[in-house]
Write an enzyme that holds these catalytic residues in place. Structure first.
Site, PDB file in Angstrom:
ATOM      1  N   LYS A 195      -0.760   1.437  -6.817  1.00 13.11           N
ATOM      2  CA  LYS A 195      -0.980   0.876  -5.481  1.00 13.11           C
ATOM      3  C   LYS A 195      -2.433   0.422  -5.331  1.00 13.11           C
ATOM      4  O   LYS A 195      -3.236   1.046  -4.630  1.00 13.11           O
ATOM      5  CB  LYS A 195      -0.593   1.912  -4.421  1.00 13.11           C
ATOM      6  CG  LYS A 195      -0.350   1.303  -3.045  1.00 13.11           C
ATOM      7  CD  LYS A 195       0.392   2.288  -2.176  1.00 13.11           C
ATOM      8  CE  LYS A 195       0.480   1.859  -0.734  1.00 13.11           C
ATOM      9  NZ  LYS A 195       1.078   0.544  -0.520  1.00 13.11           N
ATOM     10  N   TYR A 227      -4.980   2.496  -2.583  1.00 10.31           N
ATOM     11  CA  TYR A 227      -4.870   2.841  -1.169  1.00 10.31           C
ATOM     12  C   TYR A 227      -3.525   3.479  -0.872  1.00 10.31           C
ATOM     13  O   TYR A 227      -2.617   3.469  -1.713  1.00 10.31           O
ATOM     14  CB  TYR A 227      -5.078   1.599  -0.298  1.00 10.31           C
ATOM     15  CG  TYR A 227      -3.905   0.632  -0.301  1.00 10.31           C
ATOM     16  CD1 TYR A 227      -3.631  -0.167  -1.399  1.00 10.31           C
ATOM     17  CD2 TYR A 227      -3.056   0.537   0.806  1.00 10.31           C
ATOM     18  CE1 TYR A 227      -2.549  -1.039  -1.398  1.00 10.31           C
ATOM     19  CE2 TYR A 227      -1.980  -0.335   0.819  1.00 10.31           C
ATOM     20  CZ  TYR A 227      -1.724  -1.115  -0.288  1.00 10.31           C
ATOM     21  OH  TYR A 227      -0.653  -1.968  -0.281  1.00 10.31           O
ATOM     22  N   LEU A 237       6.521  -1.196  -6.520  1.00 12.40           N
ATOM     23  CA  LEU A 237       5.871   0.013  -6.028  1.00 12.40           C
ATOM     24  C   LEU A 237       6.972   1.006  -5.659  1.00 12.40           C
ATOM     25  O   LEU A 237       7.946   0.634  -5.003  1.00 12.40           O
ATOM     26  CB  LEU A 237       5.017  -0.277  -4.792  1.00 12.40           C
ATOM     27  CG  LEU A 237       4.295   0.973  -4.300  1.00 12.40           C
ATOM     28  CD1 LEU A 237       3.079   1.261  -5.165  1.00 12.40           C
ATOM     29  CD2 LEU A 237       3.916   0.859  -2.845  1.00 12.40           C
ATOM     30  N   GLU A 247      10.623  -6.966  -5.165  1.00  8.63           N
ATOM     31  CA  GLU A 247      10.353  -6.303  -3.883  1.00  8.63           C
ATOM     32  C   GLU A 247       9.678  -7.312  -2.979  1.00  8.63           C
ATOM     33  O   GLU A 247       9.439  -8.460  -3.364  1.00  8.63           O
ATOM     34  CB  GLU A 247       9.465  -5.067  -4.087  1.00  8.63           C
ATOM     35  CG  GLU A 247       8.095  -5.411  -4.649  1.00  8.63           C
ATOM     36  CD  GLU A 247       7.167  -4.199  -4.827  1.00  8.63           C
ATOM     37  OE1 GLU A 247       7.382  -3.170  -4.159  1.00  8.63           O
ATOM     38  OE2 GLU A 247       6.234  -4.324  -5.635  1.00  8.63           O
TER      39      GLU A 247
HETATM   40  N1  PMP Z   1       6.056  -2.461  -1.993  1.00  6.13           N
HETATM   41  C1  PMP Z   1       4.803  -2.888  -1.744  1.00  6.13           C
HETATM   42  C2  PMP Z   1       4.244  -3.998  -2.571  1.00  6.13           C
HETATM   43  C3  PMP Z   1       4.050  -2.306  -0.706  1.00  6.13           C
HETATM   44  O1  PMP Z   1       2.793  -2.725  -0.456  1.00  6.13           O
HETATM   45  C4  PMP Z   1       4.626  -1.272   0.080  1.00  6.13           C
HETATM   46  C5  PMP Z   1       3.897  -0.650   1.239  1.00  6.13           C
HETATM   47  N2  PMP Z   1       2.646  -0.167   0.969  1.00  6.13           N
HETATM   48  C6  PMP Z   1       5.923  -0.853  -0.232  1.00  6.13           C
HETATM   49  C7  PMP Z   1       6.607  -1.468  -1.276  1.00  6.13           C
HETATM   50  C8  PMP Z   1       6.587   0.250   0.554  1.00  6.13           C
HETATM   51  O2  PMP Z   1       6.055   1.495   0.196  1.00  6.13           O
HETATM   52  P1  PMP Z   1       6.039   2.719   1.220  1.00  6.13           P
HETATM   53  O3  PMP Z   1       7.469   2.960   1.609  1.00  6.13           O
HETATM   54  O4  PMP Z   1       5.474   3.841   0.445  1.00  6.13           O
HETATM   55  O5  PMP Z   1       5.209   2.296   2.379  1.00  6.13           O
END
Ligand code: PMP
Length: 286
Positions: free
Chosen positions: A147, A31, A205, A180
């Protein structure tokens, strides 16, 4: 509200996929979440590049051309009259009788997309106060750079945070380093003003907002270290923050029971939040 489901725009209340969708049965899907800001899609190219990468890592066929996907994004935004808000898109390996092996070649991936308005300033209010985080043991698989919709550890960690009166949970790996958050990347700012965030390996991610902040920090002449940091180091940091498309730059003022600084969002994080969109790609909708 209207959602896109496999080629059709349908009322959100009736938007559904098949019971044998592999996303539903196996979390066999990926996603993206993109921000819509002042009628523009923020960092769309980077999100679609990451979607392509997630799909290819899982050997899921690309469901449609990029131009078609962009068309659907614009359509769901427009049908839902979103000026400020979020787009959610999900691609699964498709519908097939339940079997762990990949379905027969030619099985079409499922694609769904929704868009919702978020009142302008809603997250700013949260950011004015700053948020708390708790730490939990890293218990996810070792390819969280993909993701996928397999988010059960993230769900449990964030629920635990909520029950503890915090907003986010930071995963701590077996070396004692923070990876994270459940849905955000983690940052600290040292007393000397250096920004620290974990390198984007398979253990986190690779956030699009994270990339934007790296670029912004460079534009502003801040020094940045991409390295792991421990809970101890985080607790003695001057400032800390989270990044994500839905929360942008979100100040952290409390880690477990430790209050950072004077317990209010600090000047560097506020500056980064205020100027975040300066470093973004903005795609006009009209
Ligand atoms: N880490 C994880 C586990 C996430 O789910 C997300 C958000 N989808 C992020 C980091 C942040 O990513 P982004 O800045 O692309 O939204």
């Amino acid at each position: 509200r209207v959602a896109y489901v496999n080629g059709q725009y349908v009322p959100h209340s009736h938007a559904a996929v098949h019971v044998e969708d592999r996303g539903y049965q196996f979390s066999d899907g990926v996603y993206e979440v993109c921000e819509v800001w002042r009628g523009q899609i923020v960092d769309m190219t980077a999100h679609l590049d990451r979607l392509d990468r997630s799909l290819s890592e899982l050997q899921i066929a690309s469901p449609m051309s990029r131009a078609a996907l962009v068309q659907v994004m614009k359509e769901v935004i427009s049908l839902n009259r979103v000026k400020n808000g979020l787009i959610y898109m999900q691609v699964s390996r498709g519908v097939a009788p339940r079997d762990h092996y990949f379905p027969p070649a030619g099985t079409l991936p499922s694609v769904v997309m929704t868009a919702k308005s978020v009142p302008a300033g809603k997250m700013d209010k949260v950011a004015e106060q700053g948020v708390g985080v708790i730490t939990v043991e890293e218990n996810r698989w070792d390819r969280v750079d993909i993701k996928t919709v397999g988010l059960l550890p993230n769900v449990l960690a964030k629920q635990k945070a909520k029950e503890a009166g915090a907003r986010e949970a930071w995963f701590v790996d077996k070396n004692g380093l923070i990876t994270e958050g459940g849905s955000t990347n983690a940052w600290i700012i040292l007393k000397n003003g250096t920004l620290v965030t974990r390198p984007a390996t398979h253990g986190i991610l690779k956030g699009i907002t994270r990339a934007g902040v790296l670029k912004l920090a460079e534009m502003k002449g801040f020094s940045v270290e991409e390295r792991g940091f421990s809970l101890e180091e985080a607790k003695s940091a001057q400032e800390a923050f989270l990044t994500s498309a839905s929360g942008l730059v979100m100040p952290v003022v409390k880690i477990n029971e430790t209050i950072l600084g004077d317990g209010r969002p600090g000047p560097i994080v506020q500056d980064l939040r205020k100027s975040f969109h300066e470093a973004s790609e903005l795609i006009k909708l009209e």
